[in-house]
Design a protein around this motif. Structure first.
Motif, PDB file in Angstrom:
ATOM      1  N   UNK A   5       0.949  -1.116   0.049  1.00  0.00           N
ATOM      2  CA  UNK A   5      -0.190   0.003   0.077  1.00  0.00           C
ATOM      3  C   UNK A   5       0.842   1.269  -0.125  1.00  0.00           C
ATOM      4  N   UNK A   6       2.158   1.194  -0.085  1.00  0.00           N
ATOM      5  CA  UNK A   6       3.057   2.388  -0.163  1.00  0.00           C
ATOM      6  C   UNK A   6       3.147   2.912  -1.432  1.00  0.00           C
ATOM      7  N   UNK A   7       3.204   4.318  -1.443  1.00  0.00           N
ATOM      8  CA  UNK A   7       3.641   5.264  -2.552  1.00  0.00           C
ATOM      9  C   UNK A   7       4.984   5.178  -2.656  1.00  0.00           C
ATOM     10  N   UNK A   8       5.599   4.927  -3.808  1.00  0.00           N
ATOM     11  CA  UNK A   8       6.756   4.415  -4.229  1.00  0.00           C
ATOM     12  C   UNK A   8       7.606   5.766  -4.821  1.00  0.00           C
ATOM     13  N   UNK A   9       8.016   6.607  -4.067  1.00  0.00           N
ATOM     14  CA  UNK A   9       8.982   7.732  -4.583  1.00  0.00           C
ATOM     15  C   UNK A   9      10.439   7.471  -4.104  1.00  0.00           C
ATOM     16  N   UNK A  10      11.131   6.752  -5.161  1.00  0.00           N
ATOM     17  CA  UNK A  10      12.348   6.251  -4.975  1.00  0.00           C
ATOM     18  C   UNK A  10      13.638   7.547  -4.664  1.00  0.00           C
ATOM     19  N   UNK A  11      14.544   7.128  -3.996  1.00  0.00           N
ATOM     20  CA  UNK A  11      15.693   7.909  -3.536  1.00  0.00           C
ATOM     21  C   UNK A  11      16.773   7.157  -4.079  1.00  0.00           C
ATOM     22  N   UNK A  54       8.404   6.445   5.122  1.00  0.00           N
ATOM     23  CA  UNK A  54       7.861   8.130   5.643  1.00  0.00           C
ATOM     24  C   UNK A  54       6.445   7.661   5.998  1.00  0.00           C
ATOM     25  N   UNK A  55       5.841   7.859   7.014  1.00  0.00           N
ATOM     26  CA  UNK A  55       4.352   7.830   7.392  1.00  0.00           C
ATOM     27  C   UNK A  55       3.823   9.308   7.699  1.00  0.00           C
ATOM     28  N   UNK A  56       2.972   9.709   6.817  1.00  0.00           N
ATOM     29  CA  UNK A  56       2.427  10.910   6.972  1.00  0.00           C
ATOM     30  C   UNK A  56       1.448  10.926   8.155  1.00  0.00           C
ATOM     31  N   UNK A  57       0.898  12.270   8.293  1.00  0.00           N
ATOM     32  CA  UNK A  57      -0.073  12.387   9.578  1.00  0.00           C
ATOM     33  C   UNK A  57      -1.576  11.827   9.023  1.00  0.00           C
ATOM     34  N   UNK A  58      -1.884  11.451   7.846  1.00  0.00           N
ATOM     35  CA  UNK A  58      -3.000  11.204   7.261  1.00  0.00           C
ATOM     36  C   UNK A  58      -2.830   9.508   6.921  1.00  0.00           C
ATOM     37  N   UNK A  60      -0.817   8.031   5.103  1.00  0.00           N
ATOM     38  CA  UNK A  60      -0.146   7.600   3.923  1.00  0.00           C
ATOM     39  C   UNK A  60       1.399   7.194   4.236  1.00  0.00           C
ATOM     40  N   UNK A  61       1.624   6.001   3.498  1.00  0.00           N
ATOM     41  CA  UNK A  61       3.123   5.577   3.664  1.00  0.00           C
ATOM     42  C   UNK A  61       3.875   5.574   2.320  1.00  0.00           C
ATOM     43  N   UNK A  62       5.205   6.326   2.298  1.00  0.00           N
ATOM     44  CA  UNK A  62       5.849   6.501   1.340  1.00  0.00           C
ATOM     45  C   UNK A  62       7.015   5.426   1.585  1.00  0.00           C
ATOM     46  N   UNK A  63       7.505   4.693   0.481  1.00  0.00           N
ATOM     47  CA  UNK A  63       8.683   3.986   0.400  1.00  0.00           C
ATOM     48  C   UNK A  63       9.681   4.712  -0.352  1.00  0.00           C
ATOM     49  N   UNK A  64      10.889   5.028   0.162  1.00  0.00           N
ATOM     50  CA  UNK A  64      11.881   5.558  -0.692  1.00  0.00           C
ATOM     51  C   UNK A  64      13.377   4.740  -0.969  1.00  0.00           C
ATOM     52  N   UNK A  65      13.185   3.558  -0.420  1.00  0.00           N
ATOM     53  CA  UNK A  65      14.421   2.806  -0.296  1.00  0.00           C
ATOM     54  C   UNK A  65      13.900   1.233  -0.145  1.00  0.00           C
ATOM     55  N   UNK A  66      14.461   0.531  -0.886  1.00  0.00           N
ATOM     56  CA  UNK A  66      13.950  -1.128  -0.669  1.00  0.00           C
ATOM     57  C   UNK A  66      14.754  -1.576   0.885  1.00  0.00           C
ATOM     58  N   UNK A  67      13.922  -2.557   1.234  1.00  0.00           N
ATOM     59  CA  UNK A  67      14.344  -2.892   2.496  1.00  0.00           C
ATOM     60  C   UNK A  67      15.739  -3.614   2.558  1.00  0.00           C
ATOM     61  N   UNK A 106      11.225  20.920  16.376  1.00  0.00           N
ATOM     62  CA  UNK A 106      11.741  20.001  17.518  1.00  0.00           C
ATOM     63  C   UNK A 106      10.977  18.802  17.656  1.00  0.00           C
ATOM     64  N   UNK A 107      10.358  18.182  16.665  1.00  0.00           N
ATOM     65  CA  UNK A 107       9.598  16.942  16.887  1.00  0.00           C
ATOM     66  C   UNK A 107       8.736  16.630  17.933  1.00  0.00           C
ATOM     67  N   UNK A 108       7.918  17.832  18.372  1.00  0.00           N
ATOM     68  CA  UNK A 108       7.278  17.979  19.720  1.00  0.00           C
ATOM     69  C   UNK A 108       5.722  17.380  19.423  1.00  0.00           C
ATOM     70  N   UNK A 109       5.643  17.248  18.094  1.00  0.00           N
ATOM     71  CA  UNK A 109       4.333  16.646  17.521  1.00  0.00           C
ATOM     72  C   UNK A 109       4.036  15.092  18.113  1.00  0.00           C
ATOM     73  N   UNK A 110       2.753  14.882  18.562  1.00  0.00           N
ATOM     74  CA  UNK A 110       2.140  13.799  18.952  1.00  0.00           C
ATOM     75  C   UNK A 110       1.913  12.868  17.428  1.00  0.00           C
ATOM     76  N   UNK A 111       1.818  11.683  17.358  1.00  0.00           N
ATOM     77  CA  UNK A 111       1.669  11.101  16.181  1.00  0.00           C
ATOM     78  C   UNK A 111       0.026  11.291  16.131  1.00  0.00           C
ATOM     79  N   UNK A 112      -0.656  11.549  14.844  1.00  0.00           N
ATOM     80  CA  UNK A 112      -2.248  11.174  14.935  1.00  0.00           C
ATOM     81  C   UNK A 112      -2.798   9.725  15.249  1.00  0.00           C
ATOM     82  N   UNK A 113      -3.986   9.624  15.242  1.00  0.00           N
ATOM     83  CA  UNK A 113      -4.309   8.173  15.621  1.00  0.00           C
ATOM     84  C   UNK A 113      -4.010   7.366  14.303  1.00  0.00           C
ATOM     85  N   UNK A 114      -4.191   7.712  13.043  1.00  0.00           N
ATOM     86  CA  UNK A 114      -4.187   6.833  11.852  1.00  0.00           C
ATOM     87  C   UNK A 114      -2.663   6.775  11.964  1.00  0.00           C
ATOM     88  N   UNK A 115      -1.744   7.553  11.964  1.00  0.00           N
ATOM     89  CA  UNK A 115      -0.267   7.357  11.878  1.00  0.00           C
ATOM     90  C   UNK A 115       0.314   6.666  12.645  1.00  0.00           C
TER      91      UNK A 115
END
Length: 177
Positions: A5-11, A54-58, A60-67, A106-115
């Motif tokens: 289900x990830x969106x592929x945005x390769x690096x 990367x997991x968005x606040x909505x 959404x999963x983006x994969x940028x590098x293969x495992x 400062x990374x102070x944000x809590x994760x959203x429930x879906x995130x």
């Protein structure tokens, strides 16, 4: 891609085939800026850095590098690191890195429930694929934050993360689905 289900945005920022190593740890990161997973994925195409996911606040999963490759997400090991990290081994070759979009620098944000739910499920699947222990990291592997290896420059990474909820989910995942 490794996640259907990830969106592929390769690096192009990765270590091919992990230089013969296998992943033993999952590293949780916070983006310290950005507003979407897609924005981070596009940034990874331009900058000399990347993570596997990367997991968005909505949610959404983006994969940028293969495992099977090592992402350029962890930097070096600094003074005060957890005892199992070694400066003689590039930590990117033994880890899978997951960014969580956090708009504040400062990374102070809590994760959203879906995130949070998407993060827990992704971590579970990665652990299953690579036989990574589903527990707090130690010398044998597991899950930890970026600050574990770089307390000097990344003491704020990932910022607030629901560790207790993650480990409860991993020990009994059917209760939180």
């Amino acid at each position: 891609m490794d996640e259907q289900q990830a969106l592929w945005i390769p690096s192009n920022n990765y270590f091919p085939k992990r230089v013969g190593h296998r992943p033993r740890w999952i590293i949780v990161h916070g983006t310290a800026g950005f507003t979407s997973a897609e924005e981070v994925g596009n940034y990874f195409q331009q900058a000399d850095v990347s993570t596997h996911y990367t997991i968005g606040r909505d949610g959404v999963i983006v994969q940028s590098v293969r495992e099977h490759d090592g992402a350029w997400g962890n930097g070096g090991v600094t003074e005060g690191h957890d005892h199992w990290w070694s400066r003689s081994l590039n930590p990117n070759n033994v880890t899978i890195s997951i960014e969580h979009v956090k708009p504040h620098r400062d990374n102070s944000d809590e994760l959203t429930d879906i995130q949070k739910l998407v993060s827990f499920q992704l971590i579970q699947r990665i652990c299953d694929r690579h036989q990574i222990p589903k527990r707090k990291a130690d010398a044998s592997g597991g899950i930890t934050g970026h600050s574990s290896m770089d307390p000097v420059h990344r003491s704020f990474c990932p910022g607030p993360y629901p560790w207790d909820e993650l480990f409860a989910f991993l020990s009994c995942p059917s209760t939180l689905k």
